[in-house]
Enzyme design. Structure first.
Site, PDB file in Angstrom:
ATOM      1  N   HIS A 194      18.982  12.586   2.906  1.00 31.83           N
ATOM      2  CA  HIS A 194      20.444  12.619   3.098  1.00 31.83           C
ATOM      3  C   HIS A 194      21.212  12.875   1.789  1.00 31.83           C
ATOM      4  CE1 HIS A 194      19.807  11.610   7.208  1.00 31.83           C
ATOM      5  NE2 HIS A 194      19.395  10.390   6.958  1.00 31.83           N
ATOM      6  N   ASP A 213      15.399  15.097  11.648  1.00 33.14           N
ATOM      7  CA  ASP A 213      15.813  13.697  11.668  1.00 33.14           C
ATOM      8  C   ASP A 213      15.887  13.093  13.063  1.00 33.14           C
ATOM      9  OD1 ASP A 213      16.700  11.243  10.869  1.00 33.14           O
ATOM     10  OD2 ASP A 213      18.596  11.889  10.023  1.00 33.14           O
TER      11      ASP A 213
HETATM   12 ZN   LIG Z   1      15.995   9.344   9.058  1.00 33.62          ZN
END
Ligand SMILES: [Zn+2]
Length: 455
Positions: free
Chosen positions: A270, A321
């Protein structure tokens, strides 16, 4: 030996015509020849590309798609309200269901053009908590799903030991993740046994985040398997920044870079909320920023500082993800679109005069292979034959050449363009469909209906 003949291919030294690629029985590329003639036995394709690695996935979340798009009764919906739904959902899943969902997601990844995946695997315990007799019960399910689908796997057992940076206890759905440090190390050893004998299965480690891992555990883990990939979520949420500042006296990325030797084996997932100084410092480490742009948009996380990071030589890769929508090109497109919307400018992540599609595809190839610890990312002798063939005319994109093919596919194309995918030489997608699609899909359908009935 298998041979492929491509009208055009993106090789390590650029675009070439009439390329013949030979794959050895070890799944690696044995020979690459441009301006070649097709042999009778060659598989013929239009455009041949090195296939991308998906560097961040939680497969079970694929089955939640569509369940989290309702706004709650009051206040703002956010990552944190989404997480509550996710915890309730995962707590009803059986090992068989976890395997069926993983197989379906892995199949979709291959049909989208990924040849390998890093599974950030954090479901370890029984429903409601408590260990299985075999600590690797669920890791084995992930390995089985990768074997069934033929996708290359970097399995990342996750260490998850606390409910926040302040050390609060785990509760609810988090109990399925819980581990002691010793228990985690046994799980890694068990995962290594599961992967033994499979050439393109790697085991790395994943301290979940600074929220979920005590700092003393992180110090141990950084020494535990010093040559393996190490992945961690970081700086996804503003509340996480505040919590880390309050307890550790520093922002998460600032703290990590000051306290650990972050280098090429690290993949930080991220990296959404960083100061310009943190962005530049992270770029200098050689670690990979694991960007999951579709999920980050879906969760309303924020926007990665992509132009600054790339301009300072940062390495990045893409991950699906939450698997809300599994798409190679969707991730790359969303990454540049996020920058465009922020800056009110076009083609932000391209270099002057260059193609944004090419820059992002190249970056994600290199960063993905690095993050997975996988010898792939280029059509080059000795590397795993991880390749994807596309036919741009399936999307109505006729006549595009070289980098325009990538720009066309990423910004105007679809999954339909993918005709073939090889994972370490295993030819798993043919004619746009995974060779085991029928069985995997039927099993998934049955399992999903049963899950929905129990929700
Ligand atoms: Zn994750």
């Amino acid at each position: 030996m298998t041979a492929i003949f491509a009208q055009t291919a993106l090789l390590a030294d650029g675009w070439r015509k009439h390329v013949r690629v030979e794959i050895g029985d070890d799944g690696r590329i044995g020979k690459v020849e441009a301006d070649a003639a097709p042999s009778v036995e060659s598989e013929r394709v239009e455009v041949l590309l090195p296939a991308l690695s998906n560097l961040h996935s939680h497969t079970f979340q694929r089955a939640m798609a569509g369940l989290t798009e309702r706004r709650g009764p009051s206040g703002r919906d956010s990552f944190w309200t989404w997480r509550e739904v996710m915890y309730r959902f995962l707590d009803i899943l059986s090992p068989d269901e976890i395997e069926a969902i993983a197989a379906f997601a892995f199949m979709e990844m291959q049909e989208a053009g990924f040849s390998s995946v890093a599974e950030f695997h954090y479901l370890h315990n029984r429903q409601g908590g408590g260990a299985y007799d075999d600590p690797g019960e669920l890791a084995a399910r992930i390995c089985a799903a990768s074997e069934m689908t033929g996708i290359g796997l970097t399995l990342l057992p996750v260490h998850y030991a606390q409910g926040g940076v302040d050390g609060r206890l785990l509760k609810g759905g988090q109990l399925r993740f819980a581990n002691s440090l010793d228990g985690f190390m046994r799980l890694v050893e068990r995962s290594e046994t599961l992967s033994a004998g499979r050439d393109d299965v790697t085991v790395g480690i994943a301290p979940h985040s600074l929220r979920a891992v005590p700092v003393e555990d992180l110090a141990e883990l950084a020494r535990f398997r010093p040559d393996r990939p190490i992945h961690m979520h970081i700086a996804e949420q503003e509340a996480e920044i505040d919590e880390t500042l309050a307890v550790l006296g520093a922002r998460p990325m600032e703290w990590l870079l000051a306290n650990h030797e972050v280098g090429a084996r690290w993949c930080l997932i991220h990296c959404t909320h960083m100061t310009p100084g943190e962005t530049v410092a992270l770029a200098a480490t050689g670690a990979v920023a694991g960007l999951c742009s579709v999920t980050e948009a879906n969760l309303g996380d924020g926007i990665f500082d992509g132009d600054r990071f790339l301009d300072h030589g940062g390495r990045l890769g893409i991950g699906s993800d939450s698997n809300i929508s599994i798409s190679t090109i969707g991730e790359l497109r969303q990454l540049d679109y996020s920058q465009r919307l922020r800056d009110r400018a076009r083609v932000v992540l391209a270099q002057p005069g260059g193609s944004v599609g090419r820059r992002l595809y190249d970056a994600a190839l290199g960063g993905g292979a690095q993050a997975l610890g996988r010898s792939s990312g280029a059509i080059e002798v000795g590397r795993f034959a991880d390749m994807v063939a596309i036919d741009p005319t399936r999307d109505g994109l006729h006549g595009l050449k070289e980098d325009f093919v990538l720009d066309g596919w990423i910004f105007a194309g679809s999954r339909e363009a993918v005709t073939d995918v090889w994972s370490a030489g295993r030819h798993m997608v043919r004619g746009g469909r995974h060779i085991a699609r029928e069985a995997i899909s039927a099993r998934y359908g049955v399992c999903l209906s049963s899950i929905m009935d129990r929700l």
